[in-house]
Design a protein around this motif. Structure first.
Motif, PDB file in Angstrom:
ATOM      1  N   LEU A   8     -36.047  70.911  26.398  1.00 42.99           N
ATOM      2  CA  LEU A   8     -35.790  72.277  25.927  1.00 42.99           C
ATOM      3  C   LEU A   8     -35.701  72.264  24.401  1.00 42.99           C
ATOM      4  N   PRO A   9     -36.851  72.188  23.740  1.00 46.65           N
ATOM      5  CA  PRO A   9     -36.828  72.062  22.277  1.00 46.65           C
ATOM      6  C   PRO A   9     -36.088  73.193  21.567  1.00 46.65           C
ATOM      7  N   TRP A  10     -36.212  74.411  22.060  1.00 46.98           N
ATOM      8  CA  TRP A  10     -35.552  75.547  21.409  1.00 46.98           C
ATOM      9  C   TRP A  10     -34.041  75.402  21.464  1.00 46.98           C
ATOM     10  N   LEU A  11     -33.513  74.846  22.548  1.00 43.56           N
ATOM     11  CA  LEU A  11     -32.074  74.662  22.688  1.00 43.56           C
ATOM     12  C   LEU A  11     -31.559  73.611  21.701  1.00 43.56           C
ATOM     13  N   SER A  12     -32.381  72.619  21.440  1.00 42.46           N
ATOM     14  CA  SER A  12     -32.012  71.596  20.463  1.00 42.46           C
ATOM     15  C   SER A  12     -31.759  72.207  19.086  1.00 42.46           C
ATOM     16  N   LEU A  24     -38.221  80.761  17.123  1.00 44.68           N
ATOM     17  CA  LEU A  24     -39.627  80.492  16.868  1.00 44.68           C
ATOM     18  C   LEU A  24     -40.150  79.398  17.800  1.00 44.68           C
ATOM     19  N   CYS A  25     -39.347  78.390  18.004  1.00 47.94           N
ATOM     20  CA  CYS A  25     -39.720  77.303  18.907  1.00 47.94           C
ATOM     21  C   CYS A  25     -39.818  77.809  20.350  1.00 47.94           C
ATOM     22  N   GLN A  29     -42.913  77.601  22.765  1.00 43.52           N
ATOM     23  CA  GLN A  29     -42.758  76.875  24.019  1.00 43.52           C
ATOM     24  C   GLN A  29     -43.133  77.722  25.239  1.00 43.52           C
ATOM     25  N   ILE A  30     -43.170  79.034  25.103  1.00 43.41           N
ATOM     26  CA  ILE A  30     -43.479  79.902  26.243  1.00 43.41           C
ATOM     27  C   ILE A  30     -44.831  79.539  26.858  1.00 43.41           C
ATOM     28  N   THR A  31     -45.779  79.183  26.026  1.00 48.60           N
ATOM     29  CA  THR A  31     -47.069  78.762  26.556  1.00 48.60           C
ATOM     30  C   THR A  31     -46.990  77.281  26.919  1.00 48.60           C
ATOM     31  N   LEU A  32     -47.693  76.896  27.941  1.00 48.56           N
ATOM     32  CA  LEU A  32     -47.670  75.499  28.377  1.00 48.56           C
ATOM     33  C   LEU A  32     -48.277  74.593  27.314  1.00 48.56           C
ATOM     34  N   ILE A  33     -49.314  75.076  26.629  1.00 50.45           N
ATOM     35  CA  ILE A  33     -49.959  74.279  25.577  1.00 50.45           C
ATOM     36  C   ILE A  33     -49.017  74.093  24.396  1.00 50.45           C
ATOM     37  N   GLY A  34     -48.175  75.083  24.125  1.00 48.62           N
ATOM     38  CA  GLY A  34     -47.262  75.008  22.998  1.00 48.62           C
ATOM     39  C   GLY A  34     -46.043  74.138  23.238  1.00 48.62           C
ATOM     40  N   TRP A  35     -45.831  73.745  24.493  1.00 51.04           N
ATOM     41  CA  TRP A  35     -44.650  72.942  24.813  1.00 51.04           C
ATOM     42  C   TRP A  35     -44.683  71.595  24.100  1.00 51.04           C
ATOM     43  N   ILE A  36     -45.810  70.928  24.101  1.00 50.09           N
ATOM     44  CA  ILE A  36     -45.911  69.598  23.486  1.00 50.09           C
ATOM     45  C   ILE A  36     -45.658  69.670  21.976  1.00 50.09           C
ATOM     46  N   PRO A  37     -46.317  70.575  21.233  1.00 52.14           N
ATOM     47  CA  PRO A  37     -45.986  70.657  19.799  1.00 52.14           C
ATOM     48  C   PRO A  37     -44.525  71.037  19.544  1.00 52.14           C
ATOM     49  N   ALA A  38     -43.955  71.895  20.383  1.00 52.24           N
ATOM     50  CA  ALA A  38     -42.554  72.280  20.213  1.00 52.24           C
ATOM     51  C   ALA A  38     -41.635  71.081  20.422  1.00 52.24           C
ATOM     52  N   ALA A  39     -41.924  70.270  21.438  1.00 52.64           N
ATOM     53  CA  ALA A  39     -41.105  69.084  21.703  1.00 52.64           C
ATOM     54  C   ALA A  39     -41.225  68.074  20.572  1.00 52.64           C
ATOM     55  N   VAL A  40     -42.436  67.877  20.073  1.00 59.40           N
ATOM     56  CA  VAL A  40     -42.634  66.942  18.955  1.00 59.40           C
ATOM     57  C   VAL A  40     -41.902  67.446  17.723  1.00 59.40           C
ATOM     58  N   TRP A  41     -42.017  68.748  17.444  1.00 60.97           N
ATOM     59  CA  TRP A  41     -41.341  69.357  16.299  1.00 60.97           C
ATOM     60  C   TRP A  41     -39.833  69.177  16.406  1.00 60.97           C
TER      61      TRP A  41
END
Length: 65
Positions: A8-12, A24-25, A29-41
């Motif tokens: 849960l990158p946004w919670l972090s 913003l995260c 993260q709402i899109t499945l493709i955006g989850w990986i960049p959000a987690a890395v960020w």
């Protein structure tokens, strides 16, 4: 905290007091493709925060000597 940053990158971000970044995260993260960049960020941001804290601690210790 690293597990939260991956799952849960946004919670972090929100738990560290960065509300706008967390929102913003979440939007990314709402899109499945955006989850990986959000987690890395989130993981990179968490690591940078840890390094900053360690650096401030070292500077404070050097000033005391």
């Amino acid at each position: 905290m690293t597990l939260i940053a991956i799952l849960l990158p946004w919670l972090s971000f929100i738990l560290r007091g960065r509300i706008l970044t967390g929102l913003l995260c979440l939007i990314l993260q709402i899109t499945l493709i955006g989850w990986i960049p959000a987690a890395v960020w989130a993981c990179i941001s968490l690591q940078n925060a840890r390094e900053d804290k360690r650096t401030r601690k070292l500077i404070r210790a050097m000033k005391e000597k």
